[in-house]
Design a protein around this motif. Structure first.
Motif, PDB file in Angstrom:
ATOM      1  N   ARG A 174     -17.922   8.163   8.591  1.00  0.00           N
ATOM      2  CA  ARG A 174     -19.101   8.486   9.391  1.00  0.00           C
ATOM      3  C   ARG A 174     -19.479   7.342  10.322  1.00  0.00           C
ATOM      4  O   ARG A 174     -20.098   7.568  11.363  1.00  0.00           O
ATOM      5  N   ALA A 175     -19.123   6.126   9.932  1.00  0.00           N
ATOM      6  CA  ALA A 175     -19.377   4.983  10.811  1.00  0.00           C
ATOM      7  C   ALA A 175     -18.292   4.835  11.870  1.00  0.00           C
ATOM      8  O   ALA A 175     -18.350   3.897  12.678  1.00  0.00           O
ATOM      9  N   GLY A 176     -17.301   5.737  11.876  1.00  0.00           N
ATOM     10  CA  GLY A 176     -16.281   5.738  12.918  1.00  0.00           C
ATOM     11  C   GLY A 176     -15.062   4.896  12.636  1.00  0.00           C
ATOM     12  O   GLY A 176     -14.262   4.643  13.541  1.00  0.00           O
ATOM     13  N   HIS A 177     -14.861   4.452  11.381  1.00  0.00           N
ATOM     14  CA  HIS A 177     -13.733   3.580  11.057  1.00  0.00           C
ATOM     15  C   HIS A 177     -12.526   4.385  10.581  1.00  0.00           C
ATOM     16  O   HIS A 177     -12.685   5.350   9.833  1.00  0.00           O
ATOM     17  N   PRO A 178     -11.321   3.998  10.976  1.00  0.00           N
ATOM     18  CA  PRO A 178     -10.130   4.583  10.350  1.00  0.00           C
ATOM     19  C   PRO A 178     -10.096   4.174   8.875  1.00  0.00           C
ATOM     20  O   PRO A 178     -10.418   3.029   8.533  1.00  0.00           O
ATOM     21  N   VAL A 179      -9.700   5.084   8.004  1.00  0.00           N
ATOM     22  CA  VAL A 179      -9.728   4.816   6.562  1.00  0.00           C
ATOM     23  C   VAL A 179      -8.361   5.120   5.964  1.00  0.00           C
ATOM     24  O   VAL A 179      -7.759   6.168   6.242  1.00  0.00           O
ATOM     25  N   TYR A 180      -7.906   4.196   5.139  1.00  0.00           N
ATOM     26  CA  TYR A 180      -6.660   4.353   4.389  1.00  0.00           C
ATOM     27  C   TYR A 180      -6.972   4.168   2.900  1.00  0.00           C
ATOM     28  O   TYR A 180      -7.938   3.501   2.536  1.00  0.00           O
ATOM     29  N   VAL A 181      -6.147   4.763   2.060  1.00  0.00           N
ATOM     30  CA  VAL A 181      -6.285   4.582   0.619  1.00  0.00           C
ATOM     31  C   VAL A 181      -4.924   4.223   0.043  1.00  0.00           C
ATOM     32  O   VAL A 181      -3.881   4.712   0.512  1.00  0.00           O
ATOM     33  N   ALA A 182      -4.946   3.342  -0.954  1.00  0.00           N
ATOM     34  CA  ALA A 182      -3.726   3.001  -1.690  1.00  0.00           C
ATOM     35  C   ALA A 182      -3.660   3.927  -2.900  1.00  0.00           C
ATOM     36  O   ALA A 182      -4.405   3.758  -3.859  1.00  0.00           O
ATOM     37  N   ILE A 183      -2.796   4.927  -2.821  1.00  0.00           N
ATOM     38  CA  ILE A 183      -2.652   5.875  -3.926  1.00  0.00           C
ATOM     39  C   ILE A 183      -1.489   5.430  -4.809  1.00  0.00           C
ATOM     40  O   ILE A 183      -0.666   4.597  -4.407  1.00  0.00           O
ATOM     41  N   PHE A 184      -1.431   5.969  -6.008  1.00  0.00           N
ATOM     42  CA  PHE A 184      -0.322   5.638  -6.896  1.00  0.00           C
ATOM     43  C   PHE A 184       0.098   6.885  -7.653  1.00  0.00           C
ATOM     44  O   PHE A 184      -0.625   7.869  -7.737  1.00  0.00           O
ATOM     45  N   PHE A 185       1.298   6.824  -8.209  1.00  0.00           N
ATOM     46  CA  PHE A 185       1.915   7.967  -8.855  1.00  0.00           C
ATOM     47  C   PHE A 185       1.823   7.841 -10.371  1.00  0.00           C
ATOM     48  O   PHE A 185       1.619   6.749 -10.901  1.00  0.00           O
ATOM     49  N   PRO A 186       1.987   8.962 -11.098  1.00  0.00           N
ATOM     50  CA  PRO A 186       1.740   8.940 -12.547  1.00  0.00           C
ATOM     51  C   PRO A 186       2.618   7.988 -13.330  1.00  0.00           C
ATOM     52  O   PRO A 186       2.169   7.378 -14.300  1.00  0.00           O
ATOM     53  N   GLU A 187       3.875   7.841 -12.930  1.00  0.00           N
ATOM     54  CA  GLU A 187       4.790   7.004 -13.704  1.00  0.00           C
ATOM     55  C   GLU A 187       5.218   5.793 -12.881  1.00  0.00           C
ATOM     56  O   GLU A 187       5.502   5.906 -11.689  1.00  0.00           O
ATOM     57  N   PRO A 188       5.280   4.627 -13.505  1.00  0.00           N
ATOM     58  CA  PRO A 188       5.692   3.428 -12.772  1.00  0.00           C
ATOM     59  C   PRO A 188       7.188   3.442 -12.477  1.00  0.00           C
ATOM     60  O   PRO A 188       7.971   4.130 -13.145  1.00  0.00           O
ATOM     61  N   VAL A 189       7.565   2.689 -11.474  1.00  0.00           N
ATOM     62  CA  VAL A 189       8.979   2.481 -11.195  1.00  0.00           C
ATOM     63  C   VAL A 189       9.545   1.605 -12.317  1.00  0.00           C
ATOM     64  O   VAL A 189       8.933   0.604 -12.683  1.00  0.00           O
ATOM     65  N   PHE A 334      -2.481   8.251 -16.435  1.00  0.00           N
ATOM     66  CA  PHE A 334      -1.342   7.645 -15.750  1.00  0.00           C
ATOM     67  C   PHE A 334      -0.750   6.533 -16.615  1.00  0.00           C
ATOM     68  O   PHE A 334      -1.404   6.017 -17.521  1.00  0.00           O
ATOM     69  N   LEU A 335       0.489   6.156 -16.308  1.00  0.00           N
ATOM     70  CA  LEU A 335       1.238   5.236 -17.153  1.00  0.00           C
ATOM     71  C   LEU A 335       1.427   3.888 -16.471  1.00  0.00           C
ATOM     72  O   LEU A 335       1.350   3.771 -15.248  1.00  0.00           O
ATOM     73  N   MET A 336       1.699   2.867 -17.302  1.00  0.00           N
ATOM     74  CA  MET A 336       2.054   1.529 -16.819  1.00  0.00           C
ATOM     75  C   MET A 336       3.303   1.055 -17.554  1.00  0.00           C
ATOM     76  O   MET A 336       3.562   1.469 -18.691  1.00  0.00           O
ATOM     77  N   ASN A 337       4.048   0.179 -16.913  1.00  0.00           N
ATOM     78  CA  ASN A 337       5.153  -0.468 -17.595  1.00  0.00           C
ATOM     79  C   ASN A 337       4.634  -1.438 -18.650  1.00  0.00           C
ATOM     80  O   ASN A 337       3.503  -1.931 -18.571  1.00  0.00           O
ATOM     81  N   ARG A 338       5.468  -1.722 -19.599  1.00  0.00           N
ATOM     82  CA  ARG A 338       5.110  -2.664 -20.665  1.00  0.00           C
ATOM     83  C   ARG A 338       4.704  -4.015 -20.095  1.00  0.00           C
ATOM     84  O   ARG A 338       3.721  -4.616 -20.541  1.00  0.00           O
ATOM     85  N   GLU A 339       5.454  -4.523 -19.118  1.00  0.00           N
ATOM     86  CA  GLU A 339       5.147  -5.844 -18.563  1.00  0.00           C
ATOM     87  C   GLU A 339       3.857  -5.824 -17.748  1.00  0.00           C
ATOM     88  O   GLU A 339       3.169  -6.841 -17.648  1.00  0.00           O
ATOM     89  N   GLU A 340       3.528  -4.682 -17.159  1.00  0.00           N
ATOM     90  CA  GLU A 340       2.278  -4.598 -16.398  1.00  0.00           C
ATOM     91  C   GLU A 340       1.069  -4.737 -17.315  1.00  0.00           C
ATOM     92  O   GLU A 340       0.167  -5.539 -17.055  1.00  0.00           O
ATOM     93  N   ILE A 341       1.037  -3.960 -18.391  1.00  0.00           N
ATOM     94  CA  ILE A 341      -0.124  -4.035 -19.277  1.00  0.00           C
ATOM     95  C   ILE A 341      -0.170  -5.388 -19.972  1.00  0.00           C
ATOM     96  O   ILE A 341      -1.257  -5.921 -20.237  1.00  0.00           O
ATOM     97  N   ARG A 342       0.993  -5.973 -20.241  1.00  0.00           N
ATOM     98  CA  ARG A 342       0.975  -7.300 -20.870  1.00  0.00           C
ATOM     99  C   ARG A 342       0.369  -8.333 -19.932  1.00  0.00           C
ATOM    100  O   ARG A 342      -0.418  -9.173 -20.363  1.00  0.00           O
TER     101      ARG A 342
END
Length: 772
Positions: A174-189, A334-342
């Motif tokens: 509404r303030a006239g700015h372009p807007v982007y969002v960082a979306i993510f998928f259910p399973e990690p790579v 949604f899921l995370m890899n083991r190293e991510e949650i650690r």
């Protein structure tokens, strides 16, 4: 209503004179536990008395015929509500199944198009950059500063920042700015780490910057866990990131107050990181976000096990659309890899290493939050029991023990505090979006022109011609004022260092003796089965058309909706139902308060004793800055350097420092409208303008009289001096200035007005230097 940071808790900080003895610690813990139990039973009795009083006040004499009629309509209504209630749960289950089958796309209230997919990056991650397509009738100026919104990856899916038309996305559009969002998928790579995610988000910022090469860098908005993610991006790539907005983000995980913030004890009571590692191993190498959602739900059992369902049941004719909309997001795990949650648990939840500068993203390379050069807005709420204000703000004092340190680093931080809204309300409340988030969007147009410092922001409202109008006010604070948020001057954070040490020991033992066995013997397929049978998922698919007992409920519910019989809300049975509901809620609240008191008592008994008997010798104490202090400013050596813009900024700062009231956003707008182009800041790159303001602010702070006396060196011609005085006179006519400020303008006239057409100089005029 928003409040400034230092007004959040008027209680004085309770500081100990020195390290406590074991006996004094145990006595204090027992005293707090006793007080909490007493308060819990007192609150329960008050709630029960209030429920009984409300029932008595609603009671009225009735004839037998009236009583029979009331009973008949009540039980018909009760039966119909029950059928509609179970049908709503059936719809929730069907919606959950459909969302799962669709791949759990982002639940945004706006159309979007994917611009970049990080799964195809050299260091892949399960993220994508999406551009919001403006709704019809909402024009967007591509030349305006773009926004990038990062939602939390804390069990749920993306979309909370644009969940409704009145949202963070909606206010920016509404303030006239372009807007982007960082979306993510259910399973990690497979194999992705938090460093990969941070690098992908930094790449998104660079891509947005390339698509919109405007004067201002992209604004990064981070919600909850997305808040610290935004800060990591700012630390990784400070040259690309613009202002950062951090909403309800836990940055100092050890912080909080007793009887208020039970979630901070979870790491200690579970023994640290090893439980997350076990959950990941049982999940086939990935961590199920449903575990995190389960933790959130356990915070308020009254709402989880009764209140939410009773609200639906009692308002069954109007509540289902809102309920189903929210449950669709709340039930997407949604899921995370083991190293991510650690990494998250080790560095944030348990280790609290981010503010200390010890959270590494690569070997020997740690995130340094003091590398962030952009202004930061922090939004928290006193009603948030997931991310309390202490966790949102205390990292400032960890990095910058004094206000002088903050200013020396050239940092601008604005704190905004809501009095009562809960954690999710910070992101999804339409009222908060229209009030707080809309003012944040407006302030971001001007925040880079603020001198370095810590500011408390309030949002004020007034009615003009029947319409509500908001205005933001900024008051400069001291870093030392953040102590007002604490009960014990952060002494209660000391035992958490013991938690970190215990966690490291337990994790090492687990990795040595348990992980090799589980990883060798458990097939990965068992993870899918364990996730499908998680209680949070079972309650969705079991209450859907997959259940034969509910599959044929739809037509019956439609018939009921067409023949609704509503009870008499003033009747005795309706009043009795409300009393029973209040009693059940009070009982659950008593259980929660007693449970939290017992957990807190056990935590301090165990880890407080450890901290006294075996203190952490090299651990950083809360409130101490990490690393070397900022380098001293060289501004005073350049006090006579610059030109007209530097002179105008310096004059404005000299006037501003004499003001007694708040700096209002409406005043910023009037100043820009009146003299914005004349000063020259708006024609400069944003970085150069911000650096100029930092330098002039340092000069004014350190030596205001010398700064005033050196003004003639910056405006050397009569024309420039006339222009400067004309600007100041125009501002004096449009702003409500204090007498001291008007006297300062007169001093400018005395100093600059008598200048000849050309001021003689013994040498060449100082060359104007621009930062950047």
């Amino acid at each position: 209503m928003a409040e400034p940071v230092i007004d959040a808790d008027p209680r004085p900080a309770e500081a100990a004179a020195g390290p406590p003895s074991l006996l004094s610690l145990q006595a204090r813990v027992a005293e707090v536990y006793r007080d909490r139990c007493t308060a819990a039973f007192g609150a329960y009795l008050d709630a029960m008395q209030g429920a009984s009083r409300a029932w008595m006040e609603s009671a009225r004499p009735t004839t037998p015929v009236q009583a029979a009629g009331d009973a008949l309509t009540y039980w018909i209504d009760f039966t119909q509500r029950s059928l509609l209630f179970w049908d709503t749960l059936r719809q929730r289950g069907n919606g959950w199944l459909a969302h799962e089958a669709a791949g759990k796309p982002p639940l945004l209230a706006f159309r979007y198009e994917v611009v970049a997919d990080a799964r195809r990056f050299d260091r892949p991650a399960n993220y994508a950059l999406a551009r919001i397509v403006p709704p019809p009738g909402t024009p967007v100026d591509e030349e305006k500063r773009p926004y990038l919104i990062i939602d939390p990856r804390a069990g749920h899916g993306p979309g909370i920042g644009g969940f409704k038309p009145d949202s963070e996305v909606g206010m920016a559009l509404r303030a006239g700015h372009p807007v982007y969002v960082a979306i993510f998928f259910p399973e990690p790579v497979p194999g992705q780490t938090l460093a990969d995610v941070a690098q992908a988000e930094a790449a998104f910022v660079r891509l947005v910057r390339e698509r919109h090469p405007t004067r201002g860098k992209p604004v990064i908005v981070g919600n909850c866990q997305g808040g610290w993610a935004a800060m990591l991006v700012g630390a990784l790539d400070p040259e690309t990131v613009g202002p950062i907005v951090v909403n309800g983000a836990p940055m100092s995980y050890w912080a909080g107050n007793d009887a208020e913030n039970p979630m901070r004890y979870a790491g200690g009571m579970l023994g640290g990181t090893w439980t997350a590692l076990l959950a990941s191993d049982l999940g086939g190498g990935v961590f199920d976000g449903a575990h995190l959602v389960d933790n959130f739900e356990s915070l308020n059992p009254a709402n989880t096990w009764f209140g939410k369902s009773y609200t639906l049941f009692s308002k069954i004719d109007t509540e289902p659309p809102r309920y189903l909309e929210f449950e669709r997001w709340w039930g997407g795990y949604f899921l995370m890899n083991r190293e991510e949650i650690r990494w998250i648990v080790d560095n944030l939840f348990v280790g609290n290493r981010l503010a200390a500068g010890n959270a590494e993203w690569a070997e020997g390379q740690a995130f340094d939050l003091r590398a962030i050069r952009s202004p930061i807005i922090l939004f928290a709420s006193l009603g948030d029991n997931i991310t309390p204000p202490q966790q949102a703000f205390n990292w400032i004092a960890d990095l910058y023990p004094t206000t002088a340190d903050l200013k020396a680093n050239g940092q601008v931080i604005v704190g905004l505090m809501h009095e009562s809204i809960g954690h999710l309300g910070i992101f999804v409340s339409a009222g908060v979006a229209r009030r707080e988030h809309s003012q944040i969007v407006d302030l971001l147009e001007y925040i880079e022109h603020l001198p370095p410092g810590l500011y408390g922001m309030t949002v004020e409202e007034e009615r003009v011609d029947g319409r509500v109008r908001y205005d933001a006010a900024l008051r400069e604070l001291r870093v030392e004022d953040l102590q007002r948020l604490q009960k014990y001057a952060r002494k209660d954070e000391v035992p958490f260092a013991a938690v970190s040490r215990v966690s490291d020991l337990n994790a090492a033992a687990y990795e040595t003796f348990v992980h090799p066995v589980l990883s060798a013997w458990l097939p990965r397929e068992i993870g899918a089965w364990s996730r499908a049978l998680h209680p949070l998922r079972v309650r969705h698919w079991a209450l859907s058309d997959l259940n034969p007992a509910l599959a044929r409920l739809g037509p019956v519910a439609d018939l009921v909706r067409g023949h609704r019989v509503h009870r008499d809300e003033a009747g005795a049975l309706a009043a009795t139902e409300r009393m029973a509901a209040a009693g059940i809620t009070a009982g659950w609240d008593l259980y929660r308060q007693m449970r939290d008191a017992a957990v807190e008592n056990l935590f301090y008994t165990v880890y407080g004793t450890m901290s006294v008997l075996a203190p952490a010798g090299e651990a950083q104490a809360p409130g101490q800055a990490a690393g070397a202090p900022p380098a001293p400013s060289d501004a005073m050596g350049r006090i006579s350097e610059g030109g007209f813009t530097e002179a105008a900024v310096r004059a404005g700062l000299l006037i501003s420092r004499l003001g007694r009231g708040a700096r209002r956003l409406s005043a910023f707008k009037r100043i820009r409208d009146a003299v914005g182009r004349d000063v020259g800041l708006l024609d400069m790159p944003a970085d150069a303008a911000a650096e100029l303001i930092r330098r002039q602010s340092a000069i004014v702070d350190q030596a205001p009289e010398r700064a005033l006396a050196a003004l003639p060196d910056l405006v050397r011609t009569a024309e420039e001096r006339r222009r400067l005085l004309d600007i100041l006179d125009r501002l004096a006519g449009r702003l409500d200035l204090a007498p001291e400020q008007r006297a300062m303008i007169q001093r400018f006239h005395d100093l600059l007005a008598p200048a000849p057409e050309a001021v003689p100089a013994t040498g060449p005029a100082p060359r104007r230097r621009r930062a950047g």
